[in-house]
Design a protein around this motif. Structure first.
Motif, PDB file in Angstrom:
ATOM      1  N   UNK B 211       0.764  -1.208  -0.069  1.00 10.82           N
ATOM      2  CA  UNK B 211      -0.021  -0.086  -0.172  1.00 10.82           C
ATOM      3  C   UNK B 211       0.835   1.151  -0.049  1.00 10.82           C
ATOM      4  N   UNK B 212       1.912   1.295   0.838  1.00 12.41           N
ATOM      5  CA  UNK B 212       2.852   2.457   0.800  1.00 12.41           C
ATOM      6  C   UNK B 212       3.412   2.601  -0.469  1.00 12.41           C
ATOM      7  N   UNK B 213       3.713   1.505  -1.051  1.00 18.75           N
ATOM      8  CA  UNK B 213       4.584   1.461  -2.289  1.00 18.75           C
ATOM      9  C   UNK B 213       3.411   2.254  -3.385  1.00 18.75           C
ATOM     10  N   UNK B 214       2.307   1.869  -3.279  1.00 22.09           N
ATOM     11  CA  UNK B 214       1.392   2.474  -4.209  1.00 22.09           C
ATOM     12  C   UNK B 214       1.069   3.967  -3.768  1.00 22.09           C
ATOM     13  N   UNK B 215       1.123   4.111  -2.604  1.00 17.38           N
ATOM     14  CA  UNK B 215       0.995   5.666  -2.447  1.00 17.38           C
ATOM     15  C   UNK B 215       1.996   6.494  -2.900  1.00 17.38           C
ATOM     16  N   UNK B 216       3.414   5.790  -2.799  1.00 18.03           N
ATOM     17  CA  UNK B 216       4.369   6.686  -3.411  1.00 18.03           C
ATOM     18  C   UNK B 216       4.393   6.602  -4.679  1.00 18.03           C
ATOM     19  N   UNK B 217       4.031   5.650  -5.443  1.00 18.23           N
ATOM     20  CA  UNK B 217       3.877   5.572  -6.790  1.00 18.23           C
ATOM     21  C   UNK B 217       2.999   6.737  -7.356  1.00 18.23           C
ATOM     22  N   UNK B 218       1.784   6.587  -6.778  1.00 23.08           N
ATOM     23  CA  UNK B 218       0.761   7.636  -7.237  1.00 23.08           C
ATOM     24  C   UNK B 218       1.255   9.242  -6.978  1.00 23.08           C
ATOM     25  N   UNK B 219       1.803   9.598  -5.990  1.00 18.86           N
ATOM     26  CA  UNK B 219       2.543  10.614  -5.690  1.00 18.86           C
ATOM     27  C   UNK B 219       3.427  11.215  -6.903  1.00 18.86           C
ATOM     28  N   UNK B 220       4.331  10.054  -7.060  1.00 20.30           N
ATOM     29  CA  UNK B 220       5.188  10.213  -7.921  1.00 20.30           C
ATOM     30  C   UNK B 220       4.877  10.537  -9.265  1.00 20.30           C
ATOM     31  N   UNK B 221       3.873   9.860  -9.883  1.00 17.52           N
ATOM     32  CA  UNK B 221       3.407   9.808 -11.155  1.00 17.52           C
ATOM     33  C   UNK B 221       2.771  10.901 -11.499  1.00 17.52           C
ATOM     34  N   UNK B 258      10.499  11.855  -3.867  1.00 16.61           N
ATOM     35  CA  UNK B 258       9.668  10.630  -4.199  1.00 16.61           C
ATOM     36  C   UNK B 258      10.346   9.459  -4.716  1.00 16.61           C
ATOM     37  N   UNK B 259      11.286   9.912  -5.643  1.00 17.74           N
ATOM     38  CA  UNK B 259      12.108   8.835  -6.303  1.00 17.74           C
ATOM     39  C   UNK B 259      12.840   8.238  -5.192  1.00 17.74           C
ATOM     40  N   UNK B 260      13.394   8.749  -4.154  1.00 12.82           N
ATOM     41  CA  UNK B 260      14.076   8.181  -3.243  1.00 12.82           C
ATOM     42  C   UNK B 260      13.277   7.305  -2.197  1.00 12.82           C
ATOM     43  N   UNK B 261      11.878   7.990  -1.998  1.00 12.76           N
ATOM     44  CA  UNK B 261      10.946   7.083  -1.160  1.00 12.76           C
ATOM     45  C   UNK B 261      10.494   5.853  -1.917  1.00 12.76           C
ATOM     46  N   UNK B 262      10.479   5.963  -3.308  1.00 11.83           N
ATOM     47  CA  UNK B 262       9.935   4.908  -3.989  1.00 11.83           C
ATOM     48  C   UNK B 262      11.205   3.732  -3.908  1.00 11.83           C
ATOM     49  N   UNK B 263      12.168   4.053  -4.039  1.00  4.24           N
ATOM     50  CA  UNK B 263      13.460   3.242  -4.136  1.00  4.24           C
ATOM     51  C   UNK B 263      13.592   2.485  -2.673  1.00  4.24           C
ATOM     52  N   UNK B 296      14.357  -6.414 -16.710  1.00  7.14           N
ATOM     53  CA  UNK B 296      13.192  -5.226 -16.476  1.00  7.14           C
ATOM     54  C   UNK B 296      13.518  -4.628 -15.057  1.00  7.14           C
ATOM     55  N   UNK B 297      13.466  -5.575 -14.366  1.00 11.48           N
ATOM     56  CA  UNK B 297      14.029  -5.017 -12.977  1.00 11.48           C
ATOM     57  C   UNK B 297      15.230  -4.261 -12.829  1.00 11.48           C
ATOM     58  N   UNK B 298      16.355  -4.633 -13.798  1.00 15.80           N
ATOM     59  CA  UNK B 298      17.478  -3.621 -13.751  1.00 15.80           C
ATOM     60  C   UNK B 298      17.120  -2.495 -14.328  1.00 15.80           C
ATOM     61  N   UNK B 299      16.435  -2.457 -15.343  1.00 25.84           N
ATOM     62  CA  UNK B 299      16.279  -1.087 -15.876  1.00 25.84           C
ATOM     63  C   UNK B 299      15.418  -0.202 -14.893  1.00 25.84           C
ATOM     64  N   UNK B 300      14.659  -0.894 -14.138  1.00 25.97           N
ATOM     65  CA  UNK B 300      13.947  -0.034 -13.017  1.00 25.97           C
ATOM     66  C   UNK B 300      14.965   0.504 -11.914  1.00 25.97           C
ATOM     67  N   UNK B 301      15.830  -0.460 -11.460  1.00 29.18           N
ATOM     68  CA  UNK B 301      16.955   0.131 -10.593  1.00 29.18           C
ATOM     69  C   UNK B 301      17.708   1.388 -11.287  1.00 29.18           C
ATOM     70  N   UNK B 302      17.922   1.137 -12.448  1.00 31.69           N
ATOM     71  CA  UNK B 302      18.724   2.282 -13.082  1.00 31.69           C
ATOM     72  C   UNK B 302      17.827   3.505 -13.659  1.00 31.69           C
ATOM     73  N   UNK B 303      16.870   3.314 -14.464  1.00 30.60           N
ATOM     74  CA  UNK B 303      15.823   4.408 -14.968  1.00 30.60           C
ATOM     75  C   UNK B 303      14.913   4.686 -13.803  1.00 30.60           C
ATOM     76  N   UNK B 304      14.440   4.081 -12.795  1.00 26.67           N
ATOM     77  CA  UNK B 304      13.409   4.397 -11.874  1.00 26.67           C
ATOM     78  C   UNK B 304      14.174   5.166 -10.779  1.00 26.67           C
ATOM     79  N   UNK B 305      15.426   4.732 -10.639  1.00 29.18           N
ATOM     80  CA  UNK B 305      16.084   5.408  -9.278  1.00 29.18           C
ATOM     81  C   UNK B 305      17.475   6.008  -9.715  1.00 29.18           C
ATOM     82  N   UNK B 306      18.359   5.132 -10.156  1.00 32.19           N
ATOM     83  CA  UNK B 306      19.797   5.565 -10.049  1.00 32.19           C
ATOM     84  C   UNK B 306      19.782   7.157 -10.938  1.00 32.19           C
TER      85      UNK B 306
END
Lengths: 458, 399, 177
Positions: B211-221, B258-263, B296-306
């Motif tokens: 649930x927290x992950x989805x809250x952060x994602x909604x905020x970020x999106x 939010x990028x940090x919170x999501x990560x 895909x997971x690796x792409x997320x680590x790099x593109x969604x966070x790093x």
């Protein structure tokens, strides 16, 4: 210095009445010139007595071993770990106020950050006592660190307990540095204001020759911002790692994925409660209502309410997930907590942490320091009970009913716990007496006259 | 600079632009929708799955701004006034978003194992969850989420409209009074929404972080969307007279946070489940870290966070309109990848893959939603003209 | 022969006056000058052109060194020096190592920030000529000072005093070296 108006202005003065001089003098006088109030002797004395109790408890522990505590299989993490988590959580509000609110440009923090940081430091000192004393052979605590040794063994870096060593020692170091860097300009003020040679020498050495140069201020501000930027993720990581101590283990009631943010929220919750519990008496004793205003108390209360709601969310989800997850042991654990031997603690923590703080929704409650003080104490008790219930109830009734047993705290458990409150009070009141409890230079920046009026052409 | 000297109405040139964008997104939306309908005839199974994850993105676009709207009423601050009108417009799209839920309702049997009574009877875990995971209760809950969101959006919009027409005194205190409880409702509804719509796809698995992950994602999106939108609006009056790098900097800080919170949430959930290695938990990650999904997971680590994290650390970048908007759009793309990675491995256990419907479904949903959003946006002035602190807000940007 | 001096110091009562004075001195061509104030003044940074310092770079390097050191330490210990099977986890359990690597990153970066700040400021410096001015003790309270140093090429005792007097200071004093 003769051109300054009266230092002891009416106590109800709000910030607009202050000048650079009066701000400096009012805060510095607590340390330098004013008579130490009776309250200080009483509080410091109480701290000293309890500190002696702590030393006694530790002495007995060293002679007899951890058996003097109520630790019996299967509950090997009793009061010690509860107190560790409680104290370190309290420390987090200080870093939050000094670092996160600085990054967010919330300038109201300027008059409460100093003593909140000091609170952090002393709370971490108290917290650090427990895992070390709990080791059984505390004199071998250095085994926790990786170093080349003749035994040829090394710590297990997959263990959250080793992470804790790194997290807490980093936190203590960074908090100390942050606090000290923040003090430097004020130490220079004290150096320049005191008439006592010894004090001038001591403050002078500590101020490192600070002279308020614009070049220094420019680097200094960068350093403070960078330290705040580093301290913010650090403070979150510390309580996260503390929560890993539990959640990485697959013990029912501990192993749940949202424990890290839930612990962080709980830490901030209890930390702000401690800020209020300290600020409310201090400001009325020293007449600092003009600097620590009702707005500070109101904002702190709002933070408490918000983090308290996150904690409430955690309790709801914990119960729902135990049922939804369908794991027998998780379900039994929640049931044991609600109805078992620790039911009284469980329901009191619900009362203290969830029900009571709902009063903070009302402006009328938030504007009365007495009510705020009471609710802060209630939350501190509630958050202690929360850690106690999480730790002890999960261990007392584990997978095998044949090994169940009830934890009974001994008098030495209580003596050690209350003793660290003494250590905290002792250090804190020593700080109040020797160092400015409000950041003088940051409060100066809050004054309207600190704003540079730009000329029309520039 | 006084607030009275400025007109916050959508200027004629902006109106022309909005119309252009609206037509384009509607065209893309209709194309996506029609081809997805064709897909429905070919493979209903694939259609519903593509539809579900694309739909989650649109929900974040509409519900996330509602949370920002309530947050700014609770905390105040110049950033909130700047994004208030786009947030209100997004909240006004909620009836359309609720309508868009209908296909999931129709295809519920294609999506959720627990909606088949026979399978529930055969599986002990599903039998245990049956009091919660059953079709009527699922519908009731979904209705509650939408009713709550719609009510909050409607109430806040109505107050805002009254502020415009009758002055601030008429609504003073009302918006912040509802926003506190409103945020609690948002937190709880997003949590249970994430459990109902996503987590129950894999009914054996549970994670309290979800649930927290989805809250952060909604905020970020929604923050990424709002930043991209503000930069688009910046090129035309009235926003070109109002928006400054300082305003954008404030929003950029939220994006970074939010990028940090999501990560942080994602890493904690992963580490705890990885270290625990329990048979009821780890399969969810095994499905997502094998058979091609690990890339895909690796792409997320790099593109969604790093990558966004390191870029957003720069203060100058957060004040550069074009660069910040490009990062925001990139984050929006990564949000789509993340949603796909959350939802799709449950149907594609054997290996990573993409269907053409995984492109047409988001095109259809986002296109139609965007057209409706832009239509709502131009109805009102782009800043609340009677806001009591408006001058400070404008002044804040000039410092 | 007159005793050499460190510089000339003018005292001001408000931050606005100090910033204006610093700007004027810069415009006049003085470069070796410093301003002293009881709190940081953002405009002063502009006026004296002090914008860029190397501290962020130092902290970044410190953080990178710390992170690498923390991770490699764990890798070396668990994979090379003391490989042992713990609960079937791989020797290189990278998810577990991120935590300590993160902590050492912060630790090294924070230490670099503090030591870097002290080094860039040239502190600790217990003796400094400015302390010879009796009223300079107020620089940590409520007064603002501008000091033009004698090593500035434009410095001339008489004309610099004259220039400083035009800025309407509270007083101008000589700073003994």
């Amino acid at each position: 210095m003769a051109d300054e108006p009266n230092v002891h202005q009416p106590k109800t003065d709000i910030a607009p009445g202050y000048t650079f001089g009066t701000v400096t003098d009012q805060i510095a006088s607590v340390v330098l010139t004013r008579r130490t109030p009776f309250f200080w002797y009483a509080a410091f004395g109480a701290g000293l007595v309890l500190l002696l109790l702590f030393l006694l408890a530790v002495g007995v522990l060293f002679v007899k071993g951890t058996g003097i505590w109520g630790l019996r299989t299967p509950v090997m993490w009793g009061f010690a770990i509860t107190n560790f988590v409680w104290w370190i959580g309290i420390g987090h509000a200080g870093t939050l106020i000094s670092a996160i609110l600085l990054l967010l440009n919330q300038r109201w923090r300027n008059s409460i950050n100093r003593f909140a940081e000091a609170m952090t430091l002393f709370a971490v000192a108290c917290a650090g006592m427990f895992p070390v004393l709990h080791l059984g052979r505390p004199w071998l605590a250095y085994w926790l660190f990786p170093y080349p040794n003749t035994m040829g063994v090394q710590p297990n870096f997959r263990s959250p307990l080793v992470w804790d060593v790194f997290a807490v020692s980093t936190y203590a170091t960074v908090s100390l540095m942050f606090w000290f860097v923040g003090l430097m300009p004020d130490l220079a003020t004290l150096r320049d204001r005191t008439h006592n040679r010894l004090a001038r020498f001591a403050y002078g050495i500590l101020a490192m020759g600070w002279r308020g140069s614009a070049r220094h201020w420019s680097v200094y501000e960068t350093a403070t911002l960078l330290l705040a930027g580093l301290a913010t993720p650090l403070v979150l990581s510390v309580h996260t790692v503390v929560s890993f101590d539990f959640t990485i283990a697959i013990v029912p009631g501990w192993h749940t994925t949202f424990l890290p943010p839930y612990f962080v929220a709980g830490a901030i919750y209890s930390g702000f409660a401690m800020v209020l519990a300290l600020a409310i008496p201090l400001r009325s004793i020293y007449g600092l209502q003009g600097l620590i205003t009702d707005r500070h108390l109101d904002n702190s209360a709002k933070v408490m309410l918000a983090t308290g709601l996150i904690v409430a969310y955690a309790y709801i989800l914990e119960t729902f997930s135990a049922w939804y997850g369908g794991n027998t042991y998780e379900q039994a654990m929640v049931w044991h907590r609600m109805t078992g031997p620790y039911a009284v603690s469980y329901w009191s923590l619900m009362l203290c942490n969830i029900l009571a703080p709902q009063a903070l929704w009302f402006k009328r409650v938030r504007s009365k320091p007495v009510f705020l003080f009471i609710s802060a104490i209630v939350v501190l008790v509630g958050m202690w009970l929360e850690r106690y219930v999480i730790i002890v109830s999960s261990l007392a009734q584990d997978f095998l009913p044949s090994s169940w047993s009830i934890f009974q705290a001994t008098r030495w458990d209580w003596a050690t716990y209350i003793g660290t409150i003494g250590l905290f009070l002792f250090l804190f009141f020593l700080f109040i007496r020797l160092l400015p409890m409000i950041s003088i230079f940051e409060v100066r920046t809050l004054l309207p006259s600190a704003k540079v009026e730009e000329e029309a052409e520039s | 600079m006084t607030a009275q000297g400025l007109d916050f109405q959508v200027s004629p040139e902006l109106r022309a632009d909005l119309k252009k964008w609206r037509t384009r997104s509607l065209a893309i939306g209709i194309f996506g929708a029609l081809s997805s309908v064709a897909g429905l005839l070919i493979s209903p199974f694939q259609f519903y799955h593509s539809y579900l994850w694309a739909y989650l993105f649109v929900v974040a676009l509409a519900v996330g701004p509602l949370a920002w709207l309530m947050l700014q009423y609770v905390t105040g601050g110049a950033w909130g006034v700047i994004i208030r009108r786009p947030c209100e417009a997004a909240a006004r799209t909620l009836p359309l978003v609720a309508l868009m839920f209908l296909p999931i309702l129709i295809g519920i049997r294609n999506l959720y194992e627990w909606s088949h009574p026979a399978r529930v009877l055969a599986d002990e875990a599903l039998r245990h969850k049956q009091p919660y995971l059953n079709v009527p209760f699922f519908l009731v809950r979904t209705a509650i989420y939408f009713a709550g969101w719609w009510f909050l959006g409607w109430y806040l919009n109505r107050c805002s409209a009254r502020e415009d027409s009758e002055g601030h005194a008429a609504v003073h205190g009302k918006m912040s009074a509802i926003s506190g409880p409103g945020l609690i409702f948002w937190g709880l509804s997003v949590t249970f929404m994430s459990i109902d719509w996503v987590l129950s796809l894999h009914p054996e698995w549970f994670s309290t972080m979800f649930g927290l992950l989805f809250m952060a994602s909604q905020g970020l999106t929604s923050m990424a969307f709002l930043i991209a939108l503000m930069v688009l609006l910046y090129y035309r009056r009235p926003m070109s007279d109002i928006l400054t790098p300082r305003h954008l900097h404030d929003l950029g800080k939220f994006l970074l946070a939010l990028v940090m919170v999501w990560a942080y949430f994602s890493f904690c959930q992963f580490l705890i489940i990885w270290a625990g290695n329990l048979p009821e938990e780890i399969p969810w990650y095994i499905a997502r870290l094998n058979h091609g999904w690990q890339y895909v997971a690796l792409a997320l680590v790099i593109g969604h966070f790093a990558l966004p994290f390191s870029l957003l650390l720069s203060r100058d970048l957060k004040r550069n309109f074009k660069l910040l908007a490009s990062i925001a759009v990139f984050i929006l793309c990564m949000r789509l990848v993340d949603l796909y990675w959350l939802v799709a491995p449950d149907f594609r256990k054997e290996s990573f893959g993409l269907s053409w419907m995984d492109f047409t479904a988001p095109m259809g949903l986002i296109g139609i939603w965007l057209a409706y959003f832009l239509y709502q946006l131009e109805k009102r002035p782009l800043l609340p003209p009677n806001h009591p602190h408006l001058e400070e807000v404008l002044e804040h940007g000039r410092e | 022969m007159i005793k050499p001096i460190y510089g000339l110091m003018a005292e001001f009562e408000t931050p606005t006056a100090l910033v204006a004075a610093a700007r004027a001195a810069r415009e006049k061509g003085y470069r070796k000058l410093d301003a002293y104030s009881p709190f940081p003044i953002e405009e002063l940074t502009d006026a004296l052109h002090l914008h860029h310092n190397k501290l962020p770079l130092i902290v970044l390097l410190g953080g990178i060194v710390g992170g690498l050191a923390g991770y490699l330490l764990q890798y070396y210990v668990t994979v090379v020096y003391f490989p042992i099977n713990i609960a079937g986890r791989p020797l290189h359990s990278w998810p577990s190592y991120i935590v300590i690597a993160f902590e050492t990153t912060i630790l090294f970066a924070a230490i670099s920030a503090v030591l870097g700040m002290l080094a860039l400021c040239g502190l600790p410096m217990p003796y400094h000529p400015t302390f010879n001015v009796p009223r300079f003790a107020l620089a940590s309270r409520n007064r603002f000072f501008l000091c033009i140093e004698s090593r500035d090429p434009l410095f001339d005792r008489a004309s610099t005093i004259e220039f400083l007097e035009t800025l309407e200071p509270r007083e101008v004093s000589e700073v003994a070296p």
